[in-house]
Scaffold this active site. Structure first.
Site: not given
Length: 425
Positions: A114-117, A120
């Site tokens: 996801s774009p949260k990679d 993070a």
């Protein structure tokens, strides 16, 4: 009587017989030689080269018989698989609307999918640079999340020598918490609560991090990632997602559409694209129950579903996970003034869009991606044909099987759905 003509005729006949017998044995070898000689020419023609084109061949072996070809670049760790996701034309929506609707395939990020990679990884790197985290020291990263950020953190924590402790609302899809456990994270599922409640999932993570740091019997420190307020969130999209979109589109974009949970994606991309493309329209896609639509439209955070006695849950009254919020965050405010408009999307429209994309394109997406695509289609109807609209495809539908897709159901053999019957264009 002269018999020489008859002798000549017999001799010629015998020579012919002998020649035929000899050629029968010799011909296959001749044919093979001929074919071998023709093959390179045919291959050149198939490659678009004429037979008389000059080809330079280079010996790439050194004196020791080893190849001089440079080594192919090899990525270092799973972190190197984050970013540079494809941008592709969503065929069905483009054909239906007359606009070119492009999806940024953020579900193909290689760590947590996801774009949260991006977020993070950037939050961890920034904390390391500031001396707040030390790899392999027992430091633990705490975060409050509805799922995707936690999955990205759990993956990258393991890759960089940390542990992850994730707090999430208990009403989120169970496959998210199950995946977190498989990745080695500690998971606290807490009851939904208002942000002012100490047991709200974000506050719970903050307090646990502080308790860890203050406990001399525990190894390492507790670090609260604080994705909603951490500036490294929107900066990850300013430095990564935004430039990628601009490059992939060759600088030609008419509109960018995205939802907001923390607000980091829409803020970071807008801050990159707007200075380069002053006429670009940045549009917020907001699910029902979220207050951000009114924040953009009217400058206030209010939703009719927030009236006393009408709210069913503490955060946002929607089946959609990952976007929509009823409070102001530092990440959203970092780009709020660059957002030109907002489009409200109902749960039914999001469910219908998810089914449509699976039916027409074979694209199996989660709830927030469906909201983005509904908003992109509505914006295309407003702008008229010929425009290029970019949106974000956040994560796969496989993370939403027990909740969103359970309600959406199976598409079965359906092939004749009509877009204008599914969403309010």
């Amino acid at each position: 009587m002269d018999h020489r003509p008859r002798l000549y005729l017999c001799t010629a006949f015998l020579c012919g017989v002998l020649l035929t017998l000899g050629f029968k044995d010799f011909y296959p070898d001749l044919e093979r030689r001929f074919r071998r000689r023709r093959t390179p020419i045919d291959s050149l023609a198939g490659a678009g080269l004429a037979s008389n084109d000059k080809i330079d061949l280079e010996d790439v072996t050194n004196t020791h018989g080893e190849s001089n070809i440079a080594n192919v670049e090899v990525a270092e760790g799973i972190e190197a698989c984050v970013g540079n996701t494809p941008l592709f034309r969503i065929k069905s929506l483009s054909e239906e609307t007359g606009c070119e609707i492009l999806g940024k395939a953020e579900f193909l990020n290689g760590a947590g999918g996801s774009p949260k990679d991006r977020v993070a990884l950037n939050m961890i790197k920034t904390a390391e640079e500031q001396g707040l985290l030390t790899p392999h020291s027992g430091d633990t990263i705490y975060e409050g999340t509805v799922g995707s950020t936690g999955i990205s953190l759990a993956t990258i924590c393991r890759a960089r020598g940390y542990l992850a402790h994730i707090c999430m609302p208990s009403d989120q899809a169970t496959e998210k918490s199950e995946l977190l456990l498989k990745l080695g994270a500690v998971v606290n599922r807490v009851p939904p609560a208002p942000i002012i409640d100490p047991m709200h999932f974000v506050n719970r993570a903050r307090n646990l991090a502080a308790d860890h740091t203050a406990d001399p019997t525990r190894p390492g420190r507790g670090y609260f990632a604080d994705q909603f307020e951490n500036q490294a969130n929107w900066q990850a999209h300013l430095e990564g997602t935004g430039p990628e979109i601009f490059r992939q589109c060759g600088g030609r974009i008419d509109a960018f559409v995205a939802g907001a949970g923390t607000g980091g994606t829409i803020a970071g991309v807008a801050r990159l694209l707007k200075p380069k493309l002053p006429d670009l329209r940045v549009v917020l896609a907001d699910p029902q129950g979220s207050g951000l639509f009114n924040r953009i439209k009217n400058g206030v955070m209010f939703n009719a579903l927030e009236k006393e006695g009408t709210r069913r849950r503490s955060q946002v009254d929607t089946i959609v996970e990952g976007i929509g919020i009823n409070r102001i965050t530092a990440n959203f405010e970092a780009g709020r003034e660059l957002i030109d408009d907002a489009i409200k999307v109902t749960d039914e429209e999001a469910l219908a869009m998810a089914r449509w994309l699976a039916e027409k394109d074979g694209i199996f997406i989660g709830s927030s991606s469906a909201v983005n695509c509904v908003a992109a289609a509505k914006l295309a109807h407003q702008l008229g044909p010929g425009r290029r609209i970019v949106t974000i495809l956040c994560d796969s539908g496989t993370r939403h099987l027990s909740k969103f897709w359970d309600r959406a159901g199976n598409i079965g053999g359906t092939t004749d759905s009509k877009l204008d019957e599914m969403i309010r264009l």
